[in-house]
Design an enzyme around this catalytic site. Structure first.
Site, PDB file in Angstrom:
ATOM      1  CB  SER A  69      -0.896   0.017   1.241  1.00  0.00           C
ATOM      2  OG  SER A  69      -1.455   1.312   1.388  1.00  0.00           O
ATOM      3  CB  SER A 111     -16.442   3.761   5.060  1.00  0.00           C
ATOM      4  OG  SER A 111     -17.308   3.199   5.970  1.00  0.00           O
ATOM      5  CB  SER A 112     -10.382   4.601   4.900  1.00  0.00           C
ATOM      6  OG  SER A 112     -10.172   4.396   6.273  1.00  0.00           O
ATOM      7  CG  ASP A 127     -19.327   1.355   7.291  1.00  0.00           C
ATOM      8  OD1 ASP A 127     -20.112   2.293   7.438  1.00  0.00           O
ATOM      9  OD2 ASP A 127     -18.593   0.927   8.196  1.00  0.00           O
TER      10      ASP A 127
END
Ligand code: GLA
Length: 391
Positions: free
Chosen positions: A71, A130-131, A176
């Site tokens: 990431s 809501s990552s 979510d």
């Protein structure tokens, strides 16, 4: 905002450096919930929008059974693990959400032969947007697409949700992942978490825009405090169930029943239940108003919801309270509340487009005066759900 924007290109570049396969690219949005706070796990209505910011993924198959995961938000923290070794509790931290989405979907649809996956996001982390669900949703979409499947949204919602509950261990409801997969441009989703019915109510961009205001304070201990709220609601429910036949969730408890039996609950549980029962009524009022295009009433429900989250559900922070009061003081702001679970992060407001500049100036000034902190206002129109990006 175009999805062919900045975060995708570095992902692709990095993927091409580690894989000779042809990459594929995916995007899943974040979300803001406008009304229906802590309703999903109590069987109520939620009213979220998907945002045009979210998680980008570049993915390619490999043939050695391994997962190679990176990431851009966590440089140097490379995960190399056999896909067959993924299991709940294996790891803690950012990769859990990705692994969870891969694990639940491969358990359902079958194993990938190996996977190179590089992520990046333009959605701030741990800010109530809501990552984490966005990451879970993109992981599920990656597996489906690389296996050549085209599952329906419900199935993907279920798998992304299971990533959070079974792999990460947060007892969240379905809000979510539903908000993300069912996102539709220029619409607010009205989702009934008990009946599982959904409706997209148009939001006229000439009448209202979504403002996201960052308090600059990350959520702290959010998952343990969140799980505590879920447990409190469960305890309150079981006390009501001992008194009222046929109650399956707190939504089933009427205001009259609450008034009759509230004194059987310890004070904190009574406050939690009181929020839920009033929010059930507010979501009815708010959704009816929205269908009639009455954004003023809907906005008023948002602000009243915030006061209830502050006083009864006790998930707000001083910074969120200042932000909401600064927002609603501006002419042209329909209403405002914390978004997400609370405990820090962002507040959301609905604002008339003509008030945009005044809103930004006034909110940033008042917030700085009261807290000494700088805030940033970001503007959104409700956006669409996860998708593959054509390369
Ligand atoms: C978090 C959870 C959701 C929902 C909201 C509160 O975002 O993940 O399931 O409960 O809090 O409305």
């Amino acid at each position: 905002m175009s999805t062919k924007s900045r975060p995708l290109d570095p992902c692709l570049e990095r993927l091409r450096a580690i894989s000779r396969e042809q990459p594929r690219a995916f995007f899943a949005p974040g979300r803001a919930n406008l009304l229906g706070a802590h309703m999903d796990y109590n069987g109520g209505l939620v009213m979220p929008v998907a945002l045009s910011k979210g998680t980008y993924a570049a993915a390619a198959l490999r043939d050695d059974g391994m997962l190679h995961l990176e990431s851009a938000q966590f440089p140097g923290q490379i995960v190399e693990v056999p896909l067959a070794d993924l299991k709940p509790g294996r790891t803690k931290g950012w990769s859990e959400y990705v692994e969870g989405g891969l694990w639940t979907s491969m358990e359902r649809w079958g194993m990938l032969p190996g996977l190179d996956l590089v992520l990046d996001a333009d959605l701030p982390m741990a800010k109530g947007l809501s990552s984490s669900a966005s990451v879970e949703c993109v992981a599920v979409l990656v597996v489906a697409s690389l296996l050549g499947l085209d599952p329906n949204a419900e199935e993907m919602i279920h798998l992304a949700h299971a990533a959070e509950t079974r792999y990460v261990g947060v007892r969240c409801g379905i809000l979510d992942q539903t908000a993300i997969f069912l996102g539709k441009p220029d619409s607010i989703l009205v989702f009934d978490c008990l009946e599982l019915t959904r409706e997209h109510v148009p939001l006229d961009g000439k009448q209202a825009m979504v403002a996201i205001m960052d308090t600059g304070v990350a959520r702290e201990l959010a998952s343990s405090a969140f799980n505590q709220r879920v447990a409190e609601c469960t305890s309150a429910l079981s006390i009501f169930q001992g008194q009222i036949p046929g109650v399956t969730c707190l939504r089933d408890v009427s205001a009259e029943d609450f008034a009759k039996h509230a004194d059987r609950l310890p004070p904190a549980l009574a406050r939690r239940a009181q929020h839920v029962i009033a929010e059930v009524q507010r979501t009815e009022e708010g959704s009816n108003a929205l269908r009639k295009g009455d954004i003023a009433t809907f906005g008023d429900c948002m602000t009243r919801a915030h006061h209830s989250l502050r006083d009864l559900f006790e998930v707000s922070t001083p910074e969120l309270d200042v932000m909401v009061e600064a927002a609603v003081a501006v002419d042209g702001c329909y209403g405002s509340r914390l978004t997400g679970a609370g405990f820090g992060g962002c507040a959301v407001a609905l604002v008339h487009p003509s008030a945009r500049d005044a809103f930004e100036q006034s909110v940033t000034k008042r917030y700085a005066e009261s807290t000494g902190r700088i805030t940033e206002v970001q503007w959104f129109s409700p956006a669409g759900g996860p998708k593959e990006i054509e390369l």
